[in-house]
Design an enzyme around this catalytic site. Structure first.
Site, PDB file in Angstrom:
ATOM      1  N   GLY A  65       1.392  10.021   8.594  1.00  0.00           N
ATOM      2  CA  GLY A  65       0.192   9.255   8.238  1.00  0.00           C
ATOM      3  C   GLY A  65      -1.013   9.653   9.074  1.00  0.00           C
ATOM      4  O   GLY A  65      -0.932  10.548   9.921  1.00  0.00           O
ATOM      5  N   GLN A  66      -2.127   8.969   8.844  1.00  0.00           N
ATOM      6  CA  GLN A  66      -3.379   9.293   9.565  1.00  0.00           C
ATOM      7  C   GLN A  66      -3.191   9.218  11.076  1.00  0.00           C
ATOM      8  O   GLN A  66      -3.482  10.159  11.807  1.00  0.00           O
ATOM      9  CB  GLN A  66      -4.471   8.270   9.223  1.00  0.00           C
ATOM     10  N   ASP A 120      13.260   6.473   8.029  1.00  0.00           N
ATOM     11  CA  ASP A 120      12.732   5.351   7.247  1.00  0.00           C
ATOM     12  C   ASP A 120      12.933   4.097   8.097  1.00  0.00           C
ATOM     13  O   ASP A 120      14.075   3.693   8.344  1.00  0.00           O
ATOM     14  CB  ASP A 120      13.509   5.261   5.921  1.00  0.00           C
ATOM     15  N   ALA A 172       3.662   2.439   8.192  1.00  0.00           N
ATOM     16  CA  ALA A 172       3.308   1.186   7.510  1.00  0.00           C
ATOM     17  C   ALA A 172       3.067   1.464   6.032  1.00  0.00           C
ATOM     18  O   ALA A 172       2.787   2.601   5.641  1.00  0.00           O
ATOM     19  CB  ALA A 172       2.050   0.582   8.121  1.00  0.00           C
ATOM     20  N   THR A 197       0.291   0.884   3.652  1.00  0.00           N
ATOM     21  CA  THR A 197      -1.121   0.566   3.910  1.00  0.00           C
ATOM     22  C   THR A 197      -1.981   0.457   2.637  1.00  0.00           C
ATOM     23  O   THR A 197      -3.194   0.301   2.744  1.00  0.00           O
ATOM     24  CB  THR A 197      -1.766   1.634   4.837  1.00  0.00           C
ATOM     25  N   THR A 242      -3.311  -5.074  12.084  1.00  0.00           N
ATOM     26  CA  THR A 242      -4.546  -4.951  11.312  1.00  0.00           C
ATOM     27  C   THR A 242      -5.473  -6.161  11.411  1.00  0.00           C
ATOM     28  O   THR A 242      -5.023  -7.294  11.636  1.00  0.00           O
ATOM     29  CB  THR A 242      -4.167  -4.738   9.822  1.00  0.00           C
ATOM     30  N   TYR A 257      -0.740  -7.525   1.710  1.00  0.00           N
ATOM     31  CA  TYR A 257      -0.692  -6.547   2.811  1.00  0.00           C
ATOM     32  C   TYR A 257      -0.834  -7.276   4.155  1.00  0.00           C
ATOM     33  O   TYR A 257      -0.014  -7.102   5.060  1.00  0.00           O
ATOM     34  CB  TYR A 257      -1.803  -5.501   2.643  1.00  0.00           C
TER      35      TYR A 257
HETATM   36  N1  NAP Z   1      -5.809   2.676   7.347  1.00  0.00           N
HETATM   37  C1  NAP Z   1      -6.516   1.641   7.766  1.00  0.00           C
HETATM   38  O1  NAP Z   1      -7.683   1.470   7.433  1.00  0.00           O
HETATM   39  C2  NAP Z   1      -5.885   0.636   8.700  1.00  0.00           C
HETATM   40  C3  NAP Z   1      -6.603  -0.509   9.036  1.00  0.00           C
HETATM   41  C4  NAP Z   1      -6.039  -1.441   9.909  1.00  0.00           C
HETATM   42  C5  NAP Z   1      -4.781  -1.221  10.430  1.00  0.00           C
HETATM   43  N2  NAP Z   1      -4.092  -0.104  10.071  1.00  0.00           N
HETATM   44  C6  NAP Z   1      -2.740   0.060  10.604  1.00  0.00           C
HETATM   45  O2  NAP Z   1      -2.730   1.259  11.360  1.00  0.00           O
HETATM   46  C7  NAP Z   1      -1.420   1.847  11.285  1.00  0.00           C
HETATM   47  C8  NAP Z   1      -1.544   3.306  10.902  1.00  0.00           C
HETATM   48  O3  NAP Z   1      -2.150   3.349   9.622  1.00  0.00           O
HETATM   49  P1  NAP Z   1      -2.555   4.731   8.933  1.00  0.00           P
HETATM   50  O4  NAP Z   1      -3.950   4.588   8.509  1.00  0.00           O
HETATM   51  O5  NAP Z   1      -2.145   5.875   9.781  1.00  0.00           O
HETATM   52  O6  NAP Z   1      -1.631   4.637   7.643  1.00  0.00           O
HETATM   53  P2  NAP Z   1      -1.145   5.789   6.645  1.00  0.00           P
HETATM   54  O7  NAP Z   1      -2.043   6.967   6.736  1.00  0.00           O
HETATM   55  O8  NAP Z   1      -0.902   5.133   5.338  1.00  0.00           O
HETATM   56  O9  NAP Z   1       0.244   6.218   7.296  1.00  0.00           O
HETATM   57  C9  NAP Z   1       1.370   5.392   7.255  1.00  0.00           C
HETATM   58  C10 NAP Z   1       2.568   6.311   7.265  1.00  0.00           C
HETATM   59  O10 NAP Z   1       3.736   5.486   7.275  1.00  0.00           O
HETATM   60  C11 NAP Z   1       4.653   6.044   6.362  1.00  0.00           C
HETATM   61  N3  NAP Z   1       5.623   5.039   5.928  1.00  0.00           N
HETATM   62  C12 NAP Z   1       5.515   4.101   4.958  1.00  0.00           C
HETATM   63  N4  NAP Z   1       6.656   3.400   4.864  1.00  0.00           N
HETATM   64  C13 NAP Z   1       7.499   3.912   5.787  1.00  0.00           C
HETATM   65  C14 NAP Z   1       8.830   3.635   6.166  1.00  0.00           C
HETATM   66  N5  NAP Z   1       9.541   2.666   5.570  1.00  0.00           N
HETATM   67  N6  NAP Z   1       9.397   4.361   7.165  1.00  0.00           N
HETATM   68  C15 NAP Z   1       8.703   5.343   7.775  1.00  0.00           C
HETATM   69  N7  NAP Z   1       7.450   5.675   7.453  1.00  0.00           N
HETATM   70  C16 NAP Z   1       6.848   4.955   6.480  1.00  0.00           C
HETATM   71  C17 NAP Z   1       3.802   6.544   5.219  1.00  0.00           C
HETATM   72  O11 NAP Z   1       4.539   7.472   4.443  1.00  0.00           O
HETATM   73  P3  NAP Z   1       4.213   7.599   2.855  1.00  0.00           P
HETATM   74  O12 NAP Z   1       2.777   7.992   2.786  1.00  0.00           O
HETATM   75  O13 NAP Z   1       5.179   8.635   2.429  1.00  0.00           O
HETATM   76  O14 NAP Z   1       4.463   6.237   2.290  1.00  0.00           O
HETATM   77  C18 NAP Z   1       2.653   7.185   6.000  1.00  0.00           C
HETATM   78  O15 NAP Z   1       2.963   8.504   6.361  1.00  0.00           O
HETATM   79  C19 NAP Z   1      -0.629   0.971  10.314  1.00  0.00           C
HETATM   80  O16 NAP Z   1       0.139   0.051  11.035  1.00  0.00           O
HETATM   81  C20 NAP Z   1      -1.690   0.248   9.545  1.00  0.00           C
HETATM   82  O17 NAP Z   1      -1.213  -0.998   9.047  1.00  0.00           O
HETATM   83  C21 NAP Z   1      -4.616   0.835   9.238  1.00  0.00           C
END
Ligand code: NAP
Length: 312
Positions: free
Chosen positions: A15-16, A41, A65, A67, A106, A130
């Site tokens: 992820g990001q 997973d 997560a 997301t 979040t 979410y």
């Molecule tokens: N993005 C935002 O704006 C935002 C805002 C507030 C908080 N956050 C929090 O920041 C954190 C990082 O977010 P991010 O932006 O990096 O999210 P992201 O880019 O969506 O990355 C999340 C990663 O988790 C993977 N994932 C999903 N389900 C999983 C599972 N069961 N086991 C293992 N991996 C799994 C996803 O894989 P797939 O893509 O294959 O599903 C993806 O690679 C998260 O906790 C998110 O809730 C994000």
């Protein structure tokens, strides 16, 4: 005396944030294993138990997560599997082996009705599935493991993965005008800056363990400094990328009611980060500075791709 070895597991490294954590530099005595979803997973209790037991980790950083805020409304079970069951599995497994956990949460745990920035102990009241799944995940971590740091962040973007910045850049490239919501306020946060903050916290945890010092476990807010509406954010993206893209589109402010989505979003997503600064000495730089760095990286990446294509 050389520092003790410190073993870290990063989940969700596709992820990001996870991709940044996989690329950032960690202290020399750290051994960091990064697992993308296909490798671990977090909703699979047995797999998580085995990985954490066999890996001998001192710390787990959960960047995994579900997301997709709108999809969570219809895919509630998938959101709960990643955002509640996953953190529960990680926290319980960490507890069994004496590892610590940094878990990311979040701004969407709040309903946005407060007029000032949110403090860590303000009442949570998520508006959508979410946010509810992330709130449930926080609860699982707190119940299962004392040695945790929950970091709530917001509006995350970066070079890796899909995000608002890339969507706006694509729309700018396609159209002369973009229409962006102007009545939701928060703090755009660079995934790299968030990753660096996590490395700083991890380094402190390792020092505290080595010296037998107390660690201020608990919940913290961590976003880039300053605030913006999505419209302000898009205006800045357009201003920074306009010269590179060769066009500066009109960025038109609209209201949330003009852009209906399946999930309701908080109007106020601002997070007060003073507690993090007090406990760990971390204050992220102003969001515009961080955005300029990411836009420059994206420009370089595109120029590199174009050169590669031209030479084949
Ligand atoms: N993005 C935002 O704006 C935002 C805002 C507030 C908080 N956050 C929090 O920041 C954190 C990082 O977010 P991010 O932006 O990096 O999210 P992201 O880019 O969506 O990355 C999340 C990663 O988790 C993977 N994932 C999903 N389900 C999983 C599972 N069961 N086991 C293992 N991996 C799994 C996803 O894989 P797939 O893509 O294959 O599903 C993806 O690679 C998260 O906790 C998110 O809730 C994000």
């Amino acid at each position: 005396m050389p520092a003790e070895q410190f073993k870290v597991l990063v989940t969700g490294s596709g992820g990001q944030l996870g991709a940044e954590l996989a690329r950032l530099s960690w202290p020399g005595n750290f051994q960091v294993a990064c697992k993308a979803r296909g490798e671990l997973d977090i909703a699979d209790r047995a797999a998580v138990g085995t990985e954490i037991q066999d890996g001998g980790y001192d710390l787990v950083v959960n960047a995994a997560a579900f997301t997709a805020v709108d999809r969570a409304e219809s895919e509630t079970q998938a959101a709960l599997a990643a955002n509640q069951l996953g953190p529960a599995n990680l926290a319980q497994a960490c507890g069994r082996v004496g590892a610590a956990l940094i878990h990311i949460s979040t701004d969407y745990v709040f309903d946005g009705a407060k007029t000032a920035p949110y403090l860590e102990d303000d009442t949570v009241s998520p508006l959508g599935a979410y946010g509810r799944s992330k709130e449930a995940g926080e609860g699982e971590v707190r119940r299962a493991l004392r040695r945790h740091v929950i970091l709530r962040t917001a509006w995350v973007y970066g070079v890796h993965g899909g995000n608002f910045v890339k969507t706006v850049l694509r729309l700018i490239g396609e159209r002369g005008e973009v229409r962006i919501v102007a009545d939701q306020h928060g703090s755009p946060t660079s995934s790299r800056d968030l990753g660096r903050a996590i490395v700083t916290i991890a380094t402190r945890l390792a020092h505290d363990r080595e010296r037998g010092a107390a660690t201020p476990w608990g919940t913290y807010h961590c976003v880039n400094d300053g605030e913006a509406s999505w419209h302000d954010f898009a205006v800045e993206i357009a201003a920074l990328a306009g010269p590179w893209l060769g066009r500066t589109p009109r960025v038109v402010p609209i209201s949330t009611s003009e852009y209906p989505t399946p999930a309701k979003r908080p109007a106020n997503s601002r997070l007060d980060c003073a507690k993090l600064e007090g406990a760990f000495g971390i204050r992220l730089r102003p969001w515009r500075e961080a955005l300029a760095e990411v836009i420059e990286d994206l420009r370089r990446e595109q120029a590199h791709t174009q050169r590669e294509e031209a030479s084949t």
